[in-house]
Write a protein that holds these residues in place. Structure first.
Motif, PDB file in Angstrom:
ATOM      1  N   SER A  78     -29.868   8.347  20.768  1.00 36.27           N
ATOM      2  CA  SER A  78     -28.853   9.064  21.551  1.00 36.27           C
ATOM      3  C   SER A  78     -27.754   8.147  22.080  1.00 36.27           C
ATOM      4  N   PRO A  79     -28.071   7.024  22.769  1.00 40.22           N
ATOM      5  CA  PRO A  79     -26.977   6.156  23.221  1.00 40.22           C
ATOM      6  C   PRO A  79     -26.219   5.499  22.069  1.00 40.22           C
ATOM      7  N   ILE A  80     -26.891   5.235  20.947  1.00 42.41           N
ATOM      8  CA  ILE A  80     -26.185   4.673  19.788  1.00 42.41           C
ATOM      9  C   ILE A  80     -25.157   5.680  19.264  1.00 42.41           C
ATOM     10  N   MET A  81     -25.556   6.936  19.207  1.00 41.89           N
ATOM     11  CA  MET A  81     -24.630   7.975  18.747  1.00 41.89           C
ATOM     12  C   MET A  81     -23.440   8.099  19.700  1.00 41.89           C
ATOM     13  N   LEU A  82     -23.700   8.076  21.012  1.00 49.05           N
ATOM     14  CA  LEU A  82     -22.603   8.170  21.985  1.00 49.05           C
ATOM     15  C   LEU A  82     -21.721   6.931  21.949  1.00 49.05           C
ATOM     16  N   ALA A  83     -22.310   5.765  21.634  1.00 50.01           N
ATOM     17  CA  ALA A  83     -21.500   4.552  21.500  1.00 50.01           C
ATOM     18  C   ALA A  83     -20.533   4.681  20.326  1.00 50.01           C
ATOM     19  N   VAL A  84     -21.007   5.266  19.228  1.00 48.44           N
ATOM     20  CA  VAL A  84     -20.136   5.483  18.070  1.00 48.44           C
ATOM     21  C   VAL A  84     -18.986   6.416  18.436  1.00 48.44           C
ATOM     22  N   ILE A  85     -19.291   7.506  19.121  1.00 42.90           N
ATOM     23  CA  ILE A  85     -18.249   8.465  19.515  1.00 42.90           C
ATOM     24  C   ILE A  85     -17.246   7.807  20.459  1.00 42.90           C
ATOM     25  N   THR A  86     -17.734   6.999  21.379  1.00 36.48           N
ATOM     26  CA  THR A  86     -16.838   6.292  22.304  1.00 36.48           C
ATOM     27  C   THR A  86     -15.899   5.360  21.552  1.00 36.48           C
ATOM     28  N   LEU A  87     -16.446   4.651  20.556  1.00 44.36           N
ATOM     29  CA  LEU A  87     -15.632   3.725  19.772  1.00 44.36           C
ATOM     30  C   LEU A  87     -14.531   4.461  19.008  1.00 44.36           C
ATOM     31  N   PRO A  96      -7.414   9.624  29.723  1.00 44.04           N
ATOM     32  CA  PRO A  96      -8.554  10.137  30.509  1.00 44.04           C
ATOM     33  C   PRO A  96      -9.645  10.792  29.678  1.00 44.04           C
ATOM     34  N   PHE A  97      -9.315  11.195  28.428  1.00 44.89           N
ATOM     35  CA  PHE A  97     -10.351  11.794  27.580  1.00 44.89           C
ATOM     36  C   PHE A  97     -11.474  10.799  27.281  1.00 44.89           C
ATOM     37  N   LEU A  98     -11.176   9.498  27.389  1.00 46.62           N
ATOM     38  CA  LEU A  98     -12.199   8.473  27.166  1.00 46.62           C
ATOM     39  C   LEU A  98     -13.377   8.616  28.119  1.00 46.62           C
ATOM     40  N   ALA A  99     -13.107   9.203  29.286  1.00 46.75           N
ATOM     41  CA  ALA A  99     -14.163   9.302  30.292  1.00 46.75           C
ATOM     42  C   ALA A  99     -15.344  10.145  29.805  1.00 46.75           C
ATOM     43  N   LEU A 100     -15.072  11.163  28.980  1.00 52.80           N
ATOM     44  CA  LEU A 100     -16.146  12.060  28.536  1.00 52.80           C
ATOM     45  C   LEU A 100     -17.220  11.340  27.723  1.00 52.80           C
ATOM     46  N   PRO A 101     -16.886  10.715  26.576  1.00 55.25           N
ATOM     47  CA  PRO A 101     -17.949  10.016  25.825  1.00 55.25           C
ATOM     48  C   PRO A 101     -18.484   8.798  26.570  1.00 55.25           C
ATOM     49  N   ALA A 102     -17.628   8.131  27.356  1.00 53.59           N
ATOM     50  CA  ALA A 102     -18.094   6.950  28.088  1.00 53.59           C
ATOM     51  C   ALA A 102     -19.133   7.333  29.126  1.00 53.59           C
ATOM     52  N   ILE A 103     -18.896   8.429  29.859  1.00 54.57           N
ATOM     53  CA  ILE A 103     -19.864   8.875  30.874  1.00 54.57           C
ATOM     54  C   ILE A 103     -21.153   9.342  30.208  1.00 54.57           C
ATOM     55  N   MET A 104     -21.040  10.036  29.082  1.00 54.33           N
ATOM     56  CA  MET A 104     -22.237  10.482  28.367  1.00 54.33           C
ATOM     57  C   MET A 104     -23.041   9.286  27.874  1.00 54.33           C
ATOM     58  N   MET A 130      -7.440  -2.476  18.162  1.00 52.55           N
ATOM     59  CA  MET A 130      -8.405  -3.470  17.686  1.00 52.55           C
ATOM     60  C   MET A 130      -9.041  -4.226  18.848  1.00 52.55           C
ATOM     61  N   ILE A 131      -8.219  -4.679  19.791  1.00 55.39           N
ATOM     62  CA  ILE A 131      -8.751  -5.445  20.925  1.00 55.39           C
ATOM     63  C   ILE A 131      -9.694  -4.586  21.765  1.00 55.39           C
ATOM     64  N   SER A 132      -9.290  -3.347  22.035  1.00 56.59           N
ATOM     65  CA  SER A 132     -10.120  -2.463  22.861  1.00 56.59           C
ATOM     66  C   SER A 132     -11.449  -2.153  22.181  1.00 56.59           C
ATOM     67  N   MET A 133     -11.414  -1.916  20.881  1.00 59.33           N
ATOM     68  CA  MET A 133     -12.649  -1.593  20.163  1.00 59.33           C
ATOM     69  C   MET A 133     -13.578  -2.797  20.090  1.00 59.33           C
ATOM     70  N   ILE A 134     -13.014  -3.991  19.907  1.00 60.50           N
ATOM     71  CA  ILE A 134     -13.850  -5.198  19.877  1.00 60.50           C
ATOM     72  C   ILE A 134     -14.506  -5.437  21.229  1.00 60.50           C
ATOM     73  N   LEU A 135     -13.744  -5.281  22.308  1.00 56.76           N
ATOM     74  CA  LEU A 135     -14.317  -5.462  23.642  1.00 56.76           C
ATOM     75  C   LEU A 135     -15.402  -4.419  23.926  1.00 56.76           C
ATOM     76  N   THR A 136     -15.174  -3.210  23.461  1.00 60.44           N
ATOM     77  CA  THR A 136     -16.187  -2.166  23.650  1.00 60.44           C
ATOM     78  C   THR A 136     -17.464  -2.489  22.887  1.00 60.44           C
ATOM     79  N   ILE A 137     -17.317  -2.983  21.659  1.00 58.40           N
ATOM     80  CA  ILE A 137     -18.495  -3.373  20.873  1.00 58.40           C
ATOM     81  C   ILE A 137     -19.283  -4.456  21.586  1.00 58.40           C
ATOM     82  N   LEU A 138     -18.593  -5.440  22.151  1.00 58.98           N
ATOM     83  CA  LEU A 138     -19.279  -6.525  22.860  1.00 58.98           C
ATOM     84  C   LEU A 138     -20.026  -5.997  24.080  1.00 58.98           C
ATOM     85  N   CYS A 139     -19.407  -5.081  24.811  1.00 58.37           N
ATOM     86  CA  CYS A 139     -20.070  -4.505  25.989  1.00 58.37           C
ATOM     87  C   CYS A 139     -21.314  -3.712  25.591  1.00 58.37           C
ATOM     88  N   ILE A 140     -21.185  -2.906  24.533  1.00 57.99           N
ATOM     89  CA  ILE A 140     -22.330  -2.111  24.074  1.00 57.99           C
ATOM     90  C   ILE A 140     -23.446  -3.018  23.564  1.00 57.99           C
TER      91      ILE A 140
END
Length: 314
Positions: free
Chosen positions: A241-250, A99-107, A265-275
């Motif tokens: 700002s969103p680039i910085m938050l994307a890095v923190i989320t990753l 659930p901690f993922l929600a913080l950087p993802a929401i930001m 690895m799979i989760s980070m790759i999918l996140t990169i594609l979404c961003i």
């Protein structure tokens, strides 16, 4: 002052203990930039402005920058959490709950939404400015036939202005050609001269002079708004700002999956594609006059068709 000079085809950079000075050769399109070392060390956003300005990111977009940053973070975080000498320390520590993922993802969602709002608001304002500019031109075109010989000169001046905007000024807007952004100004001044000459005739009905003056004023304001929307980019901090938050989320995704390297690895790759998909859409449409949802010249062409149809009437 003491320092080092570096000269290239683009310009000259001087670096000393107190400041960095960059002077491009094309002074018509770029201004003299000075950045103090203390401002850089203090995290001043002027550094980001300098990088974005020097590498023309406002003109070329941010997609490749985001891709490079995210890939560096991906490989760096994966190595740090799985291969580095301190990886065992991360793995032996208590788990970070998902659930901690929600913080950087929401930001990230908050900042990217603010950026998207700015971009689409600029598109809306650009459409409204074009509609007002075309309406002002149509008013002048419809009044010209009632002014006799003076109306013919007014009609020709109006046509010259429309052609200048379509052929030169609009191209400068699309290409971010800042030195030529006022390329239709001579034709606008000629149109202004014709309207002023017609309005000074005491035999002209007052309501006609008022309509012409109002149309010219609306034309000037709409054109100025159009040029501002085309050549004034969104602030660099709103992209950073969103680039910085994307890095923190990753990085957070990597920490959450610390005990499952493959899932990490799979989760980070999918996140990169979404961003990347999100940033590509916004970067592609960063200006109202480029991209998939670009504002077109159709309203100006319609005004030109109206002028020709009136001119060819018997």
């Amino acid at each position: 002052p003491k320092g080092a000079y570096s000269t290239s085809a683009l310009g000259t950079m001087f670096v000393s203990e107190t400041y960095i000075c960059y002077r491009p050769r094309d002074m018509a399109s770029k201004s003299h930039l000075i950045i103090s070392i203390s401002a850089i060390e203090g995290g001043n956003p002027m550094l980001a402005e300098f990088i974005i300005y020097h590498f023309n990111l406002q003109e070329h977009g941010y997609t490749w920058v985001v891709l490079v940053v995210l890939l560096l973070v991906f490989f760096g975080a994966y190595w740090l959490l799985n291969k580095s000498p301190v990886s065992e320390w991360f793995k032996s520590s208590e788990d970070v709950v998902p659930p901690f993922l929600a913080l950087p993802a929401i930001m990230f969602a908050l900042f990217i939404s603010a950026l998207a709002t700015d971009i689409w608001q600029k598109h809306y304002d650009a459409k409204q400015a074009l509609i007002r500019e075309a309406s002002a031109l149509r008013s002048v075109i419809l009044l010209a036939p009632n002014l006799g010989e003076r109306g013919q000169y007014l009609s020709q001046a109006t046509e010259n202005y429309i052609n200048a905007v379509i052929d030169r000024e609009w191209q400068a807007m699309m290409l971010k050609d800042h030195p030529n952004k006022e390329s239709a100004l001579p034709e606008l001044e000629a149109l202004d001269f014709n309207i002023a000459k017609i309005g000074s005739d005491p035999s002209l009905p007052q309501y006609v002079a008022i309509r012409l003056d109002n149309a010219l004023e609306l034309l000037r304001q709409s054109r100025q708004q159009r040029l501002s929307l085309a050549h004034d980019g969104i602030a660099a901090s709103k992209w950073a700002s969103p680039i910085m938050l994307a890095v923190i989320t990753l990085v957070t995704i990597g920490v959450v999956h610390i005990r499952r390297p493959r899932a990490m690895m799979i989760s980070m790759i999918l996140t990169i594609l979404c961003i990347l998909a999100t940033m590509q859409l916004l970067s592609q449409n960063r200006s109202p006059y480029i991209g998939t949802a670009a504002v077109t010249q159709e309203a100006l062409y319609d005004a030109k068709k109206l002028l020709y149809s009136i001119r060819t009437q018997p």
